[in-house]
Each structure stands twice: as C-alpha cells, then as structure tokens.
Design an enzyme around this catalytic site. Structure first.
Site, mmCIF file in Angstrom:
data_model
loop_
_atom_site.group_PDB
_atom_site.id
_atom_site.type_symbol
_atom_site.label_atom_id
_atom_site.label_comp_id
_atom_site.label_asym_id
_atom_site.label_seq_id
_atom_site.Cartn_x
_atom_site.Cartn_y
_atom_site.Cartn_z
ATOM 1 N N ASP A 73 61.535 32.760 -74.229
ATOM 2 C CA ASP A 73 62.665 32.207 -73.483
ATOM 3 C C ASP A 73 63.474 33.324 -72.831
ATOM 4 O O ASP A 73 63.115 34.501 -72.917
ATOM 5 C CB ASP A 73 63.528 31.369 -74.433
ATOM 6 C CG ASP A 73 64.133 30.157 -73.737
ATOM 7 O OD1 ASP A 73 64.641 30.327 -72.608
ATOM 8 O OD2 ASP A 73 64.098 29.059 -74.322
ATOM 9 N N ASP A 75 55.213 35.785 -86.428
ATOM 10 C CA ASP A 75 54.480 35.456 -85.195
ATOM 11 C C ASP A 75 55.228 34.354 -84.425
ATOM 12 O O ASP A 75 54.699 33.288 -84.164
ATOM 13 C CB ASP A 75 53.063 35.007 -85.573
ATOM 14 C CG ASP A 75 52.132 34.917 -84.378
ATOM 15 O OD1 ASP A 75 52.553 35.296 -83.259
ATOM 16 O OD2 ASP A 75 50.987 34.463 -84.565
ATOM 17 N N LYS A 82 56.331 34.284 -81.348
ATOM 18 C CA LYS A 82 55.981 34.135 -79.919
ATOM 19 C C LYS A 82 57.177 33.657 -79.103
ATOM 20 O O LYS A 82 57.121 32.644 -78.401
ATOM 21 C CB LYS A 82 54.807 33.183 -79.721
ATOM 22 C CG LYS A 82 53.534 33.644 -80.408
ATOM 23 C CD LYS A 82 52.348 32.803 -79.994
ATOM 24 C CE LYS A 82 51.080 33.202 -80.708
ATOM 25 N NZ LYS A 82 51.075 32.858 -82.146
#
Ligand code: 5BU
Length: 452
Positions: free
Chosen positions: A300, A295, A297
């Site tokens: 960028d 996870d 996330k």
C-alpha cells in the site's frame, strides 16, 4: 594516413565492441557485442572512417548516398561531405501528415544510390530498406558496410546481385585485438565457435559465497542472516503457515536448530496474542539463533503501510527482524520500515504471475536503491548486492493444485544462485517435521557448496 589497423584500434577505444556474454534479441548468447554509434561522437574518427569507406568504392557509379537509419546516418553524412555525393535521408517510419514520403532530399528517378550500413549481420535491415528506396525509382547497386559480423548477411545480398564492400570483418577485428593483447585465446575460441554456428560454451561464473556476501551486503539484517547461515551451515527458512499458536511454537521448537529464519503469516493464526504467541516465539528464536521473517507482503501507500506495520493486532514492528514488501507503490512507500530489513517481492512463484521481466527490472531498481531493502524474492537471478530468497521449494512435488509451482533446492542454487530457500508444506506437513527440516537443510547446504 595511419594504417587500417591503427585506425581500428583508435575506434576500439571508443567502446564499439565488447566481449563477454550477451543475450541477443533472438535469445541467442553471443560472445561479443557491437555498437558503432560512438564513432559519430569523435569527429576526427568519423571523418577518417568516411575516407576509408570512400576509398573502397567506384565513386563514379553513384549519384546519391544514403545511410540505413539510424546508426549509419552520420556516416553517410560524413561521406557526403568528403565526396560531394548528395545525401538523401531514408525515414524509419512514414510521416503521419503531409507527403508521407519515406525518402527525404532531392533526387530524380533513375539515379543510382550508394547505401551505407554500420554493421551487417543477417542483412535483414538492408533487405527492408532497399525496396523502399527502389520504390521511388532509384536503383541500388552497391552497399558499403563498416563491420561484417560474418553471419551470412553479406552472402545473401551478394546472391541478390548487390555488390557489398566491407571495411572490417569480425575475424579480422579479433585478429587485430588478439595481436594487441586485448583478447584471450579462450575468447577467440568462443568467437570462432559462435561464427561457425556452434553453441558457445561460456565459463560458468562462480557464485559468491556467504563470506564474500558479508563484504558487499551491509544492511545489519543481511549481516545477521549471513553469519547465522555460515555458523549453522544452513540456508533454510521454514515457512510456518500454521493456524494456531501451539502448532507455531511446536514447529519452531522442532526446526529451530536447523534454520536461519522462521517465516510467518501472522494473520492466519486463530489465537494470536502478543504475549502468548510472540514472547515464547522470540525466546525460541534466541535459544536456537534464528530470525523472524513476517511475510506480510505490504502493498500500500507509505502511510497505510506504516499503520499496518506498527498498529492493529499484530504490531509487526515490535517483533519481526525482517518483512516482505511489494514495491508496487514505489520507492517512498518503503521508507516506513525502519529497524527491520525489507525483502522486496520482485517475482512470485505462482502460475500466471504478472511479475514479468520488465516488472522485475523496475522492481529490482527500487530494491537496489532503497536503504531499507537488503533482499528480494524471485525465481530468477538478482544482482549480487541483494540476498535472494526463493520460495516454491519442494523435494517431492511440482505443484499444489492451487497455482504454486515448485522447484528443487538444487535448481534454486545452481540455476538461480539463490541465498535462502523457503520451504513450507514440504516441512510442516511432513510426518516428522524435524527430520524433514534437517533433510532440506543438508540438501540446501550441499547444493550451495556444489554451486561455489
Ligand atoms: P509452500 O507450502 O512451500 O508452498 O509455502 C510457500 C510459502 O512461501 C508460503 O507462505 C507463500 O505465501 C510464500 N510465497 C510463495 O510461495 N511464493 C512467492 O512467490 C512468495 C511467497 Br513472494
């Protein structure tokens, strides 16, 4: 000329009225949706329409004709061409420069203007338009409307002294469509309920089963997850938010038999080591047949994500089957996630999240179109071709005092039609994590079956 019914059926073919379940601006659910703008795209129909409307009217009464913007503008123009009534144009917004006039065209005070409207619902847009015309010294006595949705607008205007002429009413239209077999009895019932002001009961659409999803979700990771779910009768993902390798492996050993995937936040481990942490974790994943979901996330630009994905301490690309990623950096930022499945973050579970409906809509478009993405995290329904992952699940509490908001597994399956529930503290903080995992697994599976 053909009959009025034949004419309407020609109009209907242009897609001006649709039946189903539509959420109106007010939030109310309507069993039909009307948009008469396509009529202007067929010149023959527009001309016929103009003549049908003119036939109903005492034409000698009028000096001018004006359409309520925008849908009725082409209708008023066509009527003007057929009747030689001079057209005036009502602006929606006043000009920013010059005369700031709301009415364009040639007119003089004291003239009477026929108003043309495509659809009348509450009458609100007419009630807005009329005073703006009257302000110019022009009178309005009659309004001609193509379709009356029968929601009170006509009566409101008539009570104010206007004559309202309507070509079709929604009931009349439904009767014609029913006679032609375009509408089922149930649909007619729903429309009547709606017109009577009752809350309309729509048939609950059946959710899609994991077996059916196998036919529409073709990403290899989606296929694996669905097959595991079916085989294990589980839709549970445990979020292993623990801070040592020992706790992580202990938890994986206990919950492994009951889960589809183990979700990690690998950067919270105090003692991460590729050999000591990942190798035994991979063995457990093989032994108990579950996938590893990191996870991370990612949030960028593509180049940085590529480095974060494959380099540094965690070398996620070497071991994760699936990862989570924000889509905030745009479509191309997701290109780097080759060899894994991506679950896009479309919405977060926490209080005050910025992932509102318009963000979700844009994020969902990216998720649907990117070949690396097979699922989404959200607290709302998402399109069937994406698998839905729902965190923020807890059977015994509604929050954690830090912004997390919890729902029950039942809510996730019946309301959101989720595919996988993600449970963290509800399991790893339980006195008996295995028992807790089994309980969430059974509850989740029963809720899934009940939602079918
Ligand atoms: P919990 O202990 O069940 O609250 O843990 C939930 C996990 O799911 C935790 O790892 C979060 O980082 C993760 N999560 C979430 O809670 N809400 C979200 O919207 C997203 C992830 Br995206």
């Amino acid at each position: 000329m053909e009959t009025k019914k034949e004419f309407f059926l020609e109009c209907y073919k242009l897609g001006i009225i649709k039946f189903g379940k539509f959420t109106l601006k007010s939030g109310i659910e309507s069993p039909f949706y009307v948009d008469l703008r396509p009529l202007a795209s067929d010149p023959k129909i527009l001309k016929l329409l103009a003549n049908y409307l003119l036939e109903m009217l005492p034409l000698d009464n009028f000096d001018l004709i004006c359409g309520v913007p925008y849908a009725a503008l082409p209708m008023a123009t066509a009527m003007s061409l057929e009747s030689y009534l001079p057209l005036i144009i009502k602006r929606k917004e006043a000009k920013q420069y010059g005369t700031k006039k709301m009415l364009e065209g040639i007119y003089t005070k004291g003239q009477n203007c026929l108003l043309v409207e495509d659809v009348i619902t509450s009458g609100a847009s007419l009630l807005e338009t009329i005073p703006e015309i009257e302000k110019e010294g022009i009178t309005v006595s009659d309004i001609v409307v193509v379709l009356d949705r029968q929601q009170g607008g006509k009566e409101i205007l008539e009570n104010k002294g206007f004559r309202v002429h309507t070509l079709f009413t929604i009931s009349e239209v439904c009767k014609m469509l029913r006679e032609e077999g375009h509408l089922s009895l149930e649909e007619v019932g729903r429309i009547n309920d709606f017109l009577a002001g009752n809350v309309v009961k729509f048939e609950e659409e059946k959710r899609i089963s994991y077996e059916e999803k196998l036919n529409i979700c073709d990403h290899s990771v989606a296929q694996k997850m669905l097959k595991i779910a079916i085989e294990k009768k589980s839709n549970l993902i445990v979020s292993a938010d623990v801070t040592s390798t020992k706790e992580l492996l202990d938890l994986a050993e206990k919950v492994g038999p009951h889960i589809v995937a183990l979700k990690t936040h690998i950067d919270i481990l105090l003692d991460f080591d590729l050999d000591e942490t990942i190798l035994p974790l991979k063995d457990l994943a093989t032994k108990y047949n579950f996938l590893l979901m990191e996870d991370r996330k990612f949030a960028d630009i593509g180049n940085t994500q590529e480095l974060q994905f494959s380099y540094g301490t965690y070398k996620i690309s070497q071991w994760a089957d699936l990862v989570t990623a924000q889509v905030i950096a745009g479509y191309d930022s997701l290109d780097c996630f080759r060899n894994v499945g991506v679950v896009a973050i479309l919405e977060m579970s926490s209080k005050g999240t910025l992932t509102d409906a318009s963000y979700r809509e844009e994020a969902t478009k990216i998720a649907q179109s990117h070949p690396n993405v097979f699922g989404g995290v959200a607290q709302n329904k998402i399109p069937n071709e994406l698998l839905l992952f729902t965190p923020g699940i807890n059977q015994s509490t509604s929050g954690d005092g830090k912004g997390q908001q919890y729902n029950t597994p039942e809510h996730a399956f019946t309301q959101l039609e989720t595919d996988f529930i993600i449970v963290g503290r509800g399991i790893y903080k339980a006195i008996d994590a295995e028992k807790a995992a089994l309980s969430y697994k059974i509850t989740g599976w029963n809720a899934y079956e009940a939602s079918l």
